[in-house]
Enzyme design. Structure first.
Site, PDB file in Angstrom:
ATOM      1  N   CYS A 335       0.787  -1.236   0.000  1.00  0.00           N
ATOM      2  CA  CYS A 335       0.000   0.000   0.000  1.00  0.00           C
ATOM      3  C   CYS A 335       0.821   1.289   0.000  1.00  0.00           C
ATOM      4  O   CYS A 335       0.486   2.209  -0.767  1.00  0.00           O
ATOM      5  CB  CYS A 335      -1.035  -0.012   1.119  1.00  0.00           C
ATOM      6  SG  CYS A 335      -0.595  -0.874   2.616  1.00  0.00           S
ATOM      7  N   GLN A 382       1.064 -10.945  -2.907  1.00  0.00           N
ATOM      8  CA  GLN A 382      -0.318 -10.534  -2.650  1.00  0.00           C
ATOM      9  C   GLN A 382      -0.933 -10.003  -3.934  1.00  0.00           C
ATOM     10  O   GLN A 382      -0.302  -9.237  -4.661  1.00  0.00           O
ATOM     11  CB  GLN A 382      -0.367  -9.425  -1.597  1.00  0.00           C
ATOM     12  CG  GLN A 382      -0.308  -9.924  -0.169  1.00  0.00           C
ATOM     13  CD  GLN A 382      -0.594  -8.790   0.809  1.00  0.00           C
ATOM     14  OE1 GLN A 382      -0.096  -7.681   0.648  1.00  0.00           O
ATOM     15  NE2 GLN A 382      -1.380  -9.060   1.829  1.00  0.00           N
ATOM     16  N   HIS A 386      -5.657  -1.194  -4.777  1.00  0.00           N
ATOM     17  CA  HIS A 386      -6.070  -0.037  -3.992  1.00  0.00           C
ATOM     18  C   HIS A 386      -6.937   0.842  -4.868  1.00  0.00           C
ATOM     19  O   HIS A 386      -6.539   1.207  -5.980  1.00  0.00           O
ATOM     20  CB  HIS A 386      -4.853   0.723  -3.462  1.00  0.00           C
ATOM     21  CG  HIS A 386      -4.078  -0.068  -2.455  1.00  0.00           C
ATOM     22  ND1 HIS A 386      -3.051  -0.920  -2.814  1.00  0.00           N
ATOM     23  CD2 HIS A 386      -4.225  -0.190  -1.115  1.00  0.00           C
ATOM     24  CE1 HIS A 386      -2.580  -1.521  -1.728  1.00  0.00           C
ATOM     25  NE2 HIS A 386      -3.276  -1.097  -0.688  1.00  0.00           N
ATOM     26  N   LYS A 465     -12.434  -3.655   8.258  1.00  0.00           N
ATOM     27  CA  LYS A 465     -12.323  -4.527   7.084  1.00  0.00           C
ATOM     28  C   LYS A 465     -13.440  -5.563   7.049  1.00  0.00           C
ATOM     29  O   LYS A 465     -14.036  -5.899   8.072  1.00  0.00           O
ATOM     30  CB  LYS A 465     -10.963  -5.223   7.058  1.00  0.00           C
ATOM     31  CG  LYS A 465     -10.686  -6.103   8.265  1.00  0.00           C
ATOM     32  CD  LYS A 465      -9.333  -6.792   8.159  1.00  0.00           C
ATOM     33  CE  LYS A 465      -9.071  -7.687   9.359  1.00  0.00           C
ATOM     34  NZ  LYS A 465      -7.911  -8.565   9.183  1.00  0.00           N
TER      35      LYS A 465
END
Length: 638
Positions: A335, A382, A386, A465
């Protein structure tokens, strides 16, 4: 008389100090027989607990998860009692005996070693204790009484636990026959309420998980309300051993590990094919939904991680190095790099949402004892994305992500459960922003009619989340997909866009992963499919098997045509017998085998063997080619 509210909202009047058991009996005789315990205002209690004031009461039976856990907790005490009986000539001290996800264990300090061969003997003694149907009774004692009791038993572990309890703690002990244990409970009313038990294994475990402490013997077991459920569970355990991704990964040549890079997987050619297929499938869907793919560096300046908050909240899990007298860190997450990419140019409100994705490799420190094949590693990739959006776009974007998750999981046949995780203690940002973010996620889940469980305090440090827990073929749950709403990082990185009035505003960031860790997802898929991957994922989709060497030319010709059509194929041209070749291909769990001999050469046909079905007949090669191309493109699940 006091008023008791039941879970269905109805009210009953009972006498004050009526026990939970008697209250259950006032509802129905059958409920009293089934009851194991109760909940008073949400707190789990023993069956003989008196109800002293107006409250809400729920009766707990073996059909409830709480009831199953009570049964397993009591099974741990029965295990300890059995060990004490069998080894009465030895000094036995007992650590802790908690419930686990699918059973229980007890940590035991014993001069003699408990071996796997001893488990049936202990199990037999446990069954004897169960048949004795001993009452399990609770007593509350003073700290002095507890210390005196366990000093006489010379049990250093219980004494340490008592010393560490807060001054105002209620100290309780549970008695069943001659066995007494320090425990906060609750427990089932008698040992006879435990129905089906099985001891599974023995392992070493440091007291309180600290390597500086004494090594104890940990005996694992499980318990179920019926023999049938126990047998089903034991069958699944055996099936899990056969499906172990570490075993299959080696046999099928998917991936490997080396002491030169502990906890860091090496993808072999066949495993790389599966990984590439997973990435390409997701990439295609993302491209159609206007995601833009980026690449960010593995290593970045430490000040970036301080700015993002990872240094404060996550640095113990990170790897650091120094370059030109400047401190750098290997990225544990993608991120912060994506924040820099967004900030690279000015954005208008018309540009939003900006959907940015990356299959980014990250590194996170894990203790060596926690490493577990592909399921727990130190480096993994991963499938991060975003989404930078305006506040009015949040709910629409999250709905789109949920639909994408549904589509991808549907291809693998996964069902899933959903959790909403809220603000943790170690969080960034104001309570107002957190409340706003949590409400937005809850609104989406309700608008999409998704059943969800609230998981308080388990959000990321920068935002709440939604987690998706998939269920595999063995009914095991794995947390993979996540959607995280973040108002914090736009503040940290001073991210902006220009609104309709030509003023700068903050975007909101939605963090999103679907596979989660691609490495771990491959491990899950390996076990879910027992190595028999669907056609579109299989590293080798077709094996062409000539009956003898005179058919090799035709076999090679078919293999070349399949390869030209984009099918992954191997031709086994060895001089082995056809039965041997078929068995070899079966061990590799290949979707299709094409057996070719004189008749097939003469008629330009193939004799087809399908995984799981065997011989399914002969057909023209062109027909088979069209069929397999269609199955591959449709991602048929078999």
């Amino acid at each position: 008389m006091i008023s008791i509210k039941l879970p269905d909202g109805s009210i009953r009047e009972v006498e004050q100090n009526t026990t939970v058991e008697d209250f259950a009996g006032s509802i129905s005789i059958s409920l009293k027989k089934k009851a194991l315990g109760g909940k008073i205002n949400g707190k789990l209690v023993d069956l003989n607990t008196p109800i002293t004031e107006e409250c809400e009461v729920q009766i707990i039976t073996q059909d409830d998860q709480d009831g199953l856990e009570m049964m397993r907790h009591s099974s741990a005490h029965i295990l300890a009692q059995a060990v004490k009986r069998l080894y009465k000539g030895e000094k036995a001290a007992f650590g802790v005996g908690p419930v686990t996800a699918d059973g229980f264990y007890y940590d035991i300090d014993l001069p003699v070693s408990i071996k796997v061969e001893d488990l049936p003997k202990i199990e037999k003694e446990m069954e004897k204790i169960i048949k004795e149907n001993l009452p399990i009774t609770r007593s509350e004692v003073s700290r002095e009484e507890a210390i005196k009791f366990f000093t006489e038993l010379d049990d250093e572990f219980k004494l340490e636990l008592i010393r560490d309890l807060p001054e105002d703690a209620v100290i309780s002990m549970y008695t069943q026959g001659e066995f007494v244990d320090l425990c906060r409970g609750p427990h089932v009313p008698t040992t006879g309420r435990v129905k089906a038990i099985k001891l599974l294994s023995v392992a070493g475990a440091y007291w309180r998980g600290d390597a500086n402490n004494k090594m104890l013997q940990r005996v694992y077991g499980t318990a179920f309300p019926s023999k049938k459920e126990l047998e089903e569970h034991l069958f699944l355990l055996e099936e899990a051993k056969k499906r172990d991704h570490r075993k299959l990964g080696k046999e099928l040549e998917l991936f490997m590990f080396s002491e030169e890079a502990p906890g860091m997987p090496f993808f072999l050619p066949k495993g790389t094919i599966i990984r590439n297929e997973l990435e390409q499938y997701e990439r295609g869907l993302q491209t159609s939904k206007d995601y833009k793919e980026v690449r960010t560096p593995f290593i970045m300046n430490q000040r970036l991680w301080e700015q993002s908050g990872h240094w404060h909240h996550y640095h113990e899990n990170m790897y650091f190095t120094e370059v030109d007298e400047t401190k750098f860190a290997l990225k544990p997450m993608n991120c912060p790099g994506h924040m820099l990419v967004y900030k690279n140019k000015l954005h208008s409100y018309r540009d939003l949402p900006v959907r940015m994705c990356e299959n980014g490799q990250v590194h996170r420190h894990e203790y060596s004892g926690a490493l577990n094949g592909m399921m727990r590693v130190r480096t993994f990739t991963q499938d991060d994305a975003h989404i930078f959006c305006r506040p009015d776009q949040i709910e629409g974007e999250i709905i789109e992500v949920i639909n994408l998750i549904k589509e991808i999981y549907g291809v693998f046949g996964f069902t899933y459960k959903v959790e909403l995780s809220t603000r943790p203690e170690d969080s960034m940002g104001s309570e107002e922003l957190w409340n706003s973010a949590e409400q937005a996620l809850e609104n989406v889940l309700k608008s999409e009619n998704l059943d969800f469980k609230l998981n308080p305090g388990d959000g990321a440090f920068y935002g709440p989340k939604i987690d998706f827990h998939i269920q595999d073929a063995l009914k095991r749950s794995w947390q993979c997909a996540t959607i995280q709403l973040d108002f914090q990082m736009p503040e940290k990185f001073d991210l902006t866009y220009v609104n309709e009035d030509n003023q700068k505003e903050r975007p909101v960031v939605i963090h999103r992963a679907i596979y989660g860790s691609i490495d771990r997802f491959l491990g899950i898929l390996t076990e879910h499919f027992a190595g028999a991957f669907p056609l579109w994922l299989a590293p080798v989709q077709v094996a062409v098997l000539p009956i003898s060497s005179v058919h090799n030319e035709y076999a090679q010709k078919l293999a070349d045509q399949l390869k030209a059509a984009g099918i992954r194929v191997e031709a086994d041209l060895r001089g082995e017998k056809i039965g041997y070749k078929i068995r070899e291909a079966q061990l590799q769990k290949l979707p299709y085998m094409l057996v070719v001999g004189d008749q097939e050469v003469e008629n330009n046909t193939v004799a087809i063997r399908k995984r799981g079905e065997g011989d399914i007949g002969t057909q023209p090669f062109e027909s088979f080619l069209e069929m397999i191309k269609q199955q591959k493109s449709e991602k048929v699940l078999f």
